[in-house]
Motif scaffolding. Structure first.
Motif, PDB file in Angstrom:
ATOM      1  N   PRO A  93      29.825  47.225   2.665  1.00  0.00           N
ATOM      2  CA  PRO A  93      28.646  46.502   2.399  1.00  0.00           C
ATOM      3  C   PRO A  93      29.190  44.441   1.922  1.00  0.00           C
ATOM      4  CG  PRO A  93      27.566  47.967   1.622  1.00  0.00           C
ATOM      5  CD  PRO A  93      29.324  48.522   1.604  1.00  0.00           C
ATOM      6  N   GLN A  94      30.242  44.565   0.740  1.00  0.00           N
ATOM      7  CA  GLN A  94      30.189  43.292   0.393  1.00  0.00           C
ATOM      8  C   GLN A  94      31.137  43.041   1.237  1.00  0.00           C
ATOM      9  OE1 GLN A  94      32.107  43.707  -4.159  1.00  0.00           O
ATOM     10  NE2 GLN A  94      33.339  44.602  -3.159  1.00  0.00           N
ATOM     11  N   LEU A  95      32.169  43.063   2.254  1.00  0.00           N
ATOM     12  CA  LEU A  95      32.571  42.752   2.967  1.00  0.00           C
ATOM     13  C   LEU A  95      32.315  42.203   4.328  1.00  0.00           C
ATOM     14  CD1 LEU A  95      36.143  44.324   2.677  1.00  0.00           C
ATOM     15  CD2 LEU A  95      35.168  42.478   1.329  1.00  0.00           C
ATOM     16  N   MET A  96      31.320  42.747   4.588  1.00  0.00           N
ATOM     17  CA  MET A  96      30.589  42.960   5.500  1.00  0.00           C
ATOM     18  C   MET A  96      29.802  41.071   5.584  1.00  0.00           C
ATOM     19  SD  MET A  96      28.674  46.117   7.258  1.00  0.00           S
ATOM     20  CE  MET A  96      28.012  46.090   8.106  1.00  0.00           C
ATOM     21  N   MET A  97      28.636  41.844   4.514  1.00  0.00           N
ATOM     22  CA  MET A  97      27.957  39.976   3.828  1.00  0.00           C
ATOM     23  C   MET A  97      28.919  39.023   3.740  1.00  0.00           C
ATOM     24  SD  MET A  97      24.859  39.548   3.466  1.00  0.00           S
ATOM     25  CE  MET A  97      24.309  41.179   2.818  1.00  0.00           C
ATOM     26  N   ALA A  98      30.203  39.110   3.230  1.00  0.00           N
ATOM     27  CA  ALA A  98      31.040  37.922   2.948  1.00  0.00           C
ATOM     28  C   ALA A  98      31.508  37.778   4.666  1.00  0.00           C
ATOM     29  CB  ALA A  98      32.991  38.418   2.332  1.00  0.00           C
ATOM     30  N   GLU A  99      31.287  38.660   5.630  1.00  0.00           N
ATOM     31  CA  GLU A  99      31.929  38.059   7.120  1.00  0.00           C
ATOM     32  C   GLU A  99      30.271  37.348   7.761  1.00  0.00           C
ATOM     33  OE1 GLU A  99      34.175  38.647   9.099  1.00  0.00           O
ATOM     34  OE2 GLU A  99      33.472  37.230  10.448  1.00  0.00           O
ATOM     35  N   PHE A 100      29.549  37.515   7.406  1.00  0.00           N
ATOM     36  CA  PHE A 100      28.045  36.928   7.193  1.00  0.00           C
ATOM     37  C   PHE A 100      28.063  35.706   7.069  1.00  0.00           C
ATOM     38  CE2 PHE A 100      23.934  39.323   9.212  1.00  0.00           C
ATOM     39  CZ  PHE A 100      24.867  40.868   9.067  1.00  0.00           C
ATOM     40  N   TYR A 107      35.199  41.122   6.820  1.00  0.00           N
ATOM     41  CA  TYR A 107      36.225  41.923   8.000  1.00  0.00           C
ATOM     42  C   TYR A 107      36.655  40.779   8.984  1.00  0.00           C
ATOM     43  CZ  TYR A 107      34.845  46.441   5.911  1.00  0.00           C
ATOM     44  OH  TYR A 107      34.548  47.162   5.601  1.00  0.00           O
ATOM     45  N   CYS A 108      36.472  39.550   8.880  1.00  0.00           N
ATOM     46  CA  CYS A 108      37.072  38.776  10.363  1.00  0.00           C
ATOM     47  C   CYS A 108      37.268  37.988   9.740  1.00  0.00           C
ATOM     48  CB  CYS A 108      35.916  39.116  12.066  1.00  0.00           C
ATOM     49  SG  CYS A 108      36.530  40.509  11.858  1.00  0.00           S
ATOM     50  N   ARG A 109      37.707  37.872   8.427  1.00  0.00           N
ATOM     51  CA  ARG A 109      38.015  36.083   7.938  1.00  0.00           C
ATOM     52  C   ARG A 109      37.244  34.861   8.283  1.00  0.00           C
ATOM     53  NH1 ARG A 109      44.262  34.354   9.737  1.00  0.00           N
ATOM     54  NH2 ARG A 109      43.991  33.302   7.810  1.00  0.00           N
ATOM     55  N   GLY A 110      35.634  35.595   8.170  1.00  0.00           N
ATOM     56  CA  GLY A 110      34.493  34.554   8.319  1.00  0.00           C
ATOM     57  C   GLY A 110      34.149  33.917   9.762  1.00  0.00           C
ATOM     58  N   ARG A 111      35.503  35.037  10.922  1.00  0.00           N
ATOM     59  CA  ARG A 111      35.238  33.848  12.020  1.00  0.00           C
ATOM     60  C   ARG A 111      34.377  34.420  13.141  1.00  0.00           C
ATOM     61  NH1 ARG A 111      39.448  32.562   8.861  1.00  0.00           N
ATOM     62  NH2 ARG A 111      41.366  31.537  10.050  1.00  0.00           N
ATOM     63  N   GLY A 112      33.865  35.942  13.335  1.00  0.00           N
ATOM     64  CA  GLY A 112      33.308  36.796  13.488  1.00  0.00           C
ATOM     65  C   GLY A 112      31.747  37.012  12.836  1.00  0.00           C
ATOM     66  N   GLY A 113      31.303  36.947  12.024  1.00  0.00           N
ATOM     67  CA  GLY A 113      29.981  37.032  11.850  1.00  0.00           C
ATOM     68  C   GLY A 113      29.338  38.224  12.428  1.00  0.00           C
ATOM     69  N   SER A 114      28.459  37.888  12.431  1.00  0.00           N
ATOM     70  CA  SER A 114      27.374  39.249  12.841  1.00  0.00           C
ATOM     71  C   SER A 114      27.458  39.832  13.851  1.00  0.00           C
ATOM     72  CB  SER A 114      25.497  39.156  12.667  1.00  0.00           C
ATOM     73  OG  SER A 114      25.248  39.853  13.461  1.00  0.00           O
ATOM     74  N   MET A 115      28.281  39.921  14.907  1.00  0.00           N
ATOM     75  CA  MET A 115      28.206  40.168  16.215  1.00  0.00           C
ATOM     76  C   MET A 115      29.907  40.920  16.088  1.00  0.00           C
ATOM     77  SD  MET A 115      26.523  39.033  19.314  1.00  0.00           S
ATOM     78  CE  MET A 115      26.089  37.439  18.881  1.00  0.00           C
ATOM     79  N   HIS A 116      30.851  40.585  15.491  1.00  0.00           N
ATOM     80  CA  HIS A 116      32.354  41.022  15.412  1.00  0.00           C
ATOM     81  C   HIS A 116      32.663  41.613  14.723  1.00  0.00           C
ATOM     82  CE1 HIS A 116      30.822  38.172  19.034  1.00  0.00           C
ATOM     83  NE2 HIS A 116      31.542  38.647  19.695  1.00  0.00           N
TER      84      HIS A 116
END
Ligand SMILES: Cc1ncc(C[n+]2csc(CCOP(=O)(O)OP(=O)(O)O)c2C)c(N)n1
Length: 334
Positions: A93-100, A107-116
């Motif tokens: 969850p923390q890496l998902m939240m970081a993506e958000f 997870y996608c270096r902050g470029r994807g957000g919620s949907m990717h």
């Protein structure tokens, strides 16, 4: 094709083959999904998260029940409503939240957000903003597994709306002809944006479409973790043993609007309340308590612990570094 019915709680649990530890872990994941999405929604309202998001609150049993039937090295493909699938496949969850929050460690270096959100190491090959976009990919993954003779299965989540896209038919047809190890799981949450399934399908069960591709089709109660698990497990066993693909329809409901901009004029409050009374989390808790596997107090602690984990993930995410603007083109191919 029929709903599975609960007769005796203990008997049902024994029949599932799941241990108390596995059931406890599954309930914990469902709580994490609920807590993650409620927090994401609150952060959005505070203006801390940008863009849009699609919440799967109410659909936790189908995500967790389906992934429970997989091994860690199996694959999933997800949808625009994919937070639950990510957590169910083991995402942090923390890496998902970081993506958000658009952070570099996301997870996608902050470029994807919620949907990717993708977590390739964890077997999650990615969420997809294109409706039905994951279906041809999953068929391709199935072909890759087969050609490399790997002992793996690919599970593709998609919505009822996606089942009316051409990509659905092309993907299932090819997977059936080539007998690929893919499980197609349709989360029928009753609406594609504002379009009700009753107006979009000439059939009463989406799983009926399996017949057109000569594969097994099954409709299950998507708010019943054990029913989803049982159906997906059978399909996964079949896929792993070279038997080919299956189509499973999990009948469920999203409690929130389609996305953050939805005014929900297409449904009544009573309808939402009716489905909220079938909360998949409370349902599993009741089952576990009735079967005397856990006490109600133990399960209350579980919900509170999940909320704390998610609060900590926000603290973690907020403290992380933003991506360096100089790296903006990294990962962009032309
Ligand atoms: C190819 C394509 N068409 C339309 C859209 C716009 N769109 C985004 S989500 C959605 C509805 C999808 O419904 P469903 O597949 O049932 O999934 P759910 O939102 O119910 O989870 C639509 C039409 C899109 N993203 N991609």
């Amino acid at each position: 094709m029929s709903y599975q019915t609960v007769t005796d709680e203990s008997e049902q649990i024994v029949a599932s083959g799941l241990t108390p530890e596995q059931l406890f872990a599954a309930l914990r994941q469902m709580h994490l999904i609920r807590a993650f999405e409620e927090k994401a929604e609150a952060l959005y309202a505070l203006g801390k998260i940008h863009g849009t998001m699609h919440l799967s609150i109410g659909q936790e049993a189908s995500a967790v029940g389906a992934c429970l039937a997989l091994r860690p090295d199996d694959y999933i493909l997800s949808t625009h409503r994919g937070h639950g699938h990510c957590i169910a496949k083991g995402a942090e969850p923390q890496l998902m939240m970081a993506e958000f929050f658009g952070k570099e460690v996301g997870y996608c270096r902050g470029r994807g957000g919620s949907m990717h959100i993708a977590d390739v190491a964890g077997g999650n090959l990615g969420a997809n903003g294109i409706v039905a976009g994951g279906l041809p990919l999953s068929t391709g993954v199935g072909l890759s597994i087969k050609m490399q003779q790997l002992d793996r299965v690919c599970l593709a989540f998609f919505g009822d709306g996606a089942a009316n896209e051409g990509a659905f038919h092309e993907s299932l047809n090819l997977a059936a002809i080539w007998e690929l190890p893919v499980v197609y799981i349709c989360e029928n949450n009753q609406y594609a944006m504002s379009m009700p399934v009753t107006a979009a399908f000439p059939i009463s069960q989406i799983a009926q479409r399996a017949a057109a591709y000569n594969m097994p089709g099954m409709t299950v109660d998507g708010n019943d973790l054990l029913a989803v698990y049982g159906a997906v497990k059978t399909a996964v066993l079949r896929a792993r043993s070279g038997g080919g693909p299956s189509l499973i329809e999990a009948v469920t409901y999203r409690w929130r609007g389609h996305s953050k901009s939805d005014r929900q004029r297409y449904r009544t409050r009573d309808e939402v309340k009716e489905w909220q009374a079938r909360d998949p989390i409370i349902r599993l808790e009741n089952l576990l308590v009735a079967a005397a596997l856990f006490t109600a107090e133990q399960l209350t602690d579980l919900g509170m612990a999940a909320r704390q984990t998610i609060d900590e993930s926000v603290t973690f995410a907020e403290a992380q570094a933003d991506p360096d603007p100089a790296t903006i083109l990294e990962g962009v191919y032309a």
